[in-house]
Design a protein around this motif. Structure first.
Motif, PDB file in Angstrom:
ATOM      1  N   LYS A 146       1.225   7.280  -7.687  1.00  0.00           N
ATOM      2  CA  LYS A 146       2.148   7.388  -6.563  1.00  0.00           C
ATOM      3  C   LYS A 146       3.389   8.206  -6.933  1.00  0.00           C
ATOM      4  CE  LYS A 146       0.788   3.040  -4.382  1.00  0.00           C
ATOM      5  NZ  LYS A 146       1.230   1.710  -3.890  1.00  0.00           N
ATOM      6  N   ASN A 147       3.692   8.272  -8.217  1.00  0.00           N
ATOM      7  CA  ASN A 147       4.821   9.085  -8.645  1.00  0.00           C
ATOM      8  C   ASN A 147       4.552  10.573  -8.509  1.00  0.00           C
ATOM      9  OD1 ASN A 147       6.210   6.739  -9.406  1.00  0.00           O
ATOM     10  ND2 ASN A 147       5.297   6.767 -11.473  1.00  0.00           N
ATOM     11  N   MET A 148       3.279  10.924  -8.393  1.00  0.00           N
ATOM     12  CA  MET A 148       2.914  12.320  -8.238  1.00  0.00           C
ATOM     13  C   MET A 148       2.877  12.739  -6.770  1.00  0.00           C
ATOM     14  SD  MET A 148       2.571  12.746 -11.440  1.00  0.00           S
ATOM     15  CE  MET A 148       2.051  14.442 -11.449  1.00  0.00           C
ATOM     16  N   LEU A 149       3.119  11.805  -5.869  1.00  0.00           N
ATOM     17  CA  LEU A 149       3.073  12.068  -4.429  1.00  0.00           C
ATOM     18  C   LEU A 149       4.487  12.088  -3.865  1.00  0.00           C
ATOM     19  CD1 LEU A 149       0.156   9.618  -3.496  1.00  0.00           C
ATOM     20  CD2 LEU A 149       0.002  12.097  -3.870  1.00  0.00           C
ATOM     21  N   PRO A 150       4.692  12.716  -2.706  1.00  0.00           N
ATOM     22  CA  PRO A 150       6.005  12.655  -2.058  1.00  0.00           C
ATOM     23  C   PRO A 150       6.387  11.213  -1.731  1.00  0.00           C
ATOM     24  CG  PRO A 150       4.643  14.377  -1.087  1.00  0.00           C
ATOM     25  CD  PRO A 150       3.747  13.592  -1.991  1.00  0.00           C
ATOM     26  N   MET A 151       7.673  10.943  -1.702  1.00  0.00           N
ATOM     27  CA  MET A 151       8.143   9.591  -1.455  1.00  0.00           C
ATOM     28  C   MET A 151       7.690   9.105  -0.079  1.00  0.00           C
ATOM     29  SD  MET A 151      12.046   8.100  -1.602  1.00  0.00           S
ATOM     30  CE  MET A 151      12.220   8.642  -3.292  1.00  0.00           C
ATOM     31  N   GLY A 152       7.061   7.910  -0.077  1.00  0.00           N
ATOM     32  CA  GLY A 152       6.592   7.309   1.169  1.00  0.00           C
ATOM     33  C   GLY A 152       5.282   7.874   1.680  1.00  0.00           C
ATOM     34  N   TYR A 153       4.635   8.720   0.889  1.00  0.00           N
ATOM     35  CA  TYR A 153       3.365   9.323   1.318  1.00  0.00           C
ATOM     36  C   TYR A 153       2.248   8.307   1.119  1.00  0.00           C
ATOM     37  CZ  TYR A 153      -0.086  12.993   2.066  1.00  0.00           C
ATOM     38  OH  TYR A 153      -1.113  13.768   2.566  1.00  0.00           O
ATOM     39  N   ASP A 154       1.458   8.073   2.170  1.00  0.00           N
ATOM     40  CA  ASP A 154       0.381   7.078   2.138  1.00  0.00           C
ATOM     41  C   ASP A 154      -0.960   7.796   2.086  1.00  0.00           C
ATOM     42  OD1 ASP A 154      -1.068   4.772   2.197  1.00  0.00           O
ATOM     43  OD2 ASP A 154      -0.780   4.392   4.348  1.00  0.00           O
ATOM     44  N   ILE A 155      -1.789   7.388   1.128  1.00  0.00           N
ATOM     45  CA  ILE A 155      -3.112   8.017   0.973  1.00  0.00           C
ATOM     46  C   ILE A 155      -4.234   7.021   1.275  1.00  0.00           C
ATOM     47  CG2 ILE A 155      -2.266   9.649  -0.743  1.00  0.00           C
ATOM     48  CD1 ILE A 155      -3.597   7.867  -2.889  1.00  0.00           C
ATOM     49  N   THR A 156      -3.884   5.993   2.008  1.00  0.00           N
ATOM     50  CA  THR A 156      -4.891   4.981   2.342  1.00  0.00           C
ATOM     51  C   THR A 156      -6.027   5.619   3.133  1.00  0.00           C
ATOM     52  OG1 THR A 156      -3.151   3.284   2.429  1.00  0.00           O
ATOM     53  CG2 THR A 156      -5.276   2.757   3.469  1.00  0.00           C
ATOM     54  N   GLY A 157      -7.243   5.365   2.677  1.00  0.00           N
ATOM     55  CA  GLY A 157      -8.426   5.939   3.322  1.00  0.00           C
ATOM     56  C   GLY A 157      -8.795   7.317   2.795  1.00  0.00           C
ATOM     57  N   ARG A 158      -7.942   7.892   1.969  1.00  0.00           N
ATOM     58  CA  ARG A 158      -8.234   9.214   1.404  1.00  0.00           C
ATOM     59  C   ARG A 158      -8.223   9.181  -0.126  1.00  0.00           C
ATOM     60  NH1 ARG A 158      -3.936  13.088   4.057  1.00  0.00           N
ATOM     61  NH2 ARG A 158      -2.608  11.276   3.599  1.00  0.00           N
TER      62      ARG A 158
END
Length: 234
Positions: free
Chosen positions: A138-150
């Motif tokens: 999650k630290n590699m993603l933008p803040m608050g970015y949700d990848i649920t289902g992907r």
């Protein structure tokens, strides 16, 4: 000893006689004067010789310093032991910023790619397991970015990024050793060619020329315009 001096002074006076002086005997006073003059002349000669020895710059023709000719083997070994030492030995100091700049660039690239490889490698391991406590990806993603289902899509992305930075980390290592080998080869070749004489008249010139060629139809010949290259090696 004094008789020998009398004889020498007598011979000198006979060989350097002047008009009106034809005496066959020489007095003690004249001998003492001649001896004193001879001593003064000898001292002056020795003084001038010492001055020339102590101050060689005063000589009319001073010696020129020999041209420095580096030893290729020594330049090779110095470069193998310490990068850039061969260039210093060859007195090509202007090459040092290029060599050490290459090392700094390769070191920065190696450090950056290694850090990114570690981050994406850990993120890929965390997204592949089922432990919710390991979520460094999650630290590699933008803040608050949700990848649920992907999740599957991002597993491939993290794997691709991990392989990408690993490849460029390895390339940075090869580039580092490449700069090292180039510095060694440059030092050896530079020392080897230090005595290679290149004529100042070496030049290349281009000028228009007329070229004879056979016609496609018939047996006649024709002329075509072209460019002639002249290489002057004199």
């Amino acid at each position: 000893m004094r008789r020998l001096i009398y004889i020498l002074v007598l011979l000198i006076s006979l060989t350097q006689e002047v008009d009106g002086f034809n005496h066959t005997t020489v007095s003690d006073d004249s001998i003492d004067i001649a001896i004193a003059k001879g001593v003064d002349s000898l001292v002056a000669t020795k003084t001038d010789s010492a001055a020339v020895t102590l101050f060689p710059s005063k000589q009319k023709h001073s010696r020129r310093k020999d041209k420095f000719v580096p030893n290729p083997k020594r330049a090779l070994w110095l470069s193998l032991v310490l990068p850039g030492a061969g260039q210093i030995y060859n007195r090509k100091y202007w090459k040092l910023p290029i060599i050490y700049g290459g090392f700094l660039g390769c070191t920065y690239a190696l450090t950056w790619n290694q850090q990114m490889y570690n981050d994406y490698s850990q993120a890929y391991l965390d997204i592949m397991d089922d432990d919710p406590n390991t979520a460094s990806y999650k630290n590699m993603l933008p803040m608050g970015y949700d990848i649920t289902g992907r999740e599957e899509q991002f597993k491939k992305i993290f794997k691709h990024k991990r392989d990408y930075y690993r490849k460029y980390r390895d390339m940075s290592i090869f580039a580092f050793f490449g700069v090292y080998l180039i510095s060694v080869v440059d030092a050896y070749v530079d020392a080897q060619l230090s005595t290679f004489d290149i004529s100042k008249d070496l030049s290349v010139s281009f000028e228009p020329a007329s070229i004879n060629q056979e016609n496609a139809i018939g047996s006649g010949t024709g002329k075509a315009l072209g460019v002639k290259c002249n290489l002057n090696l004199k």
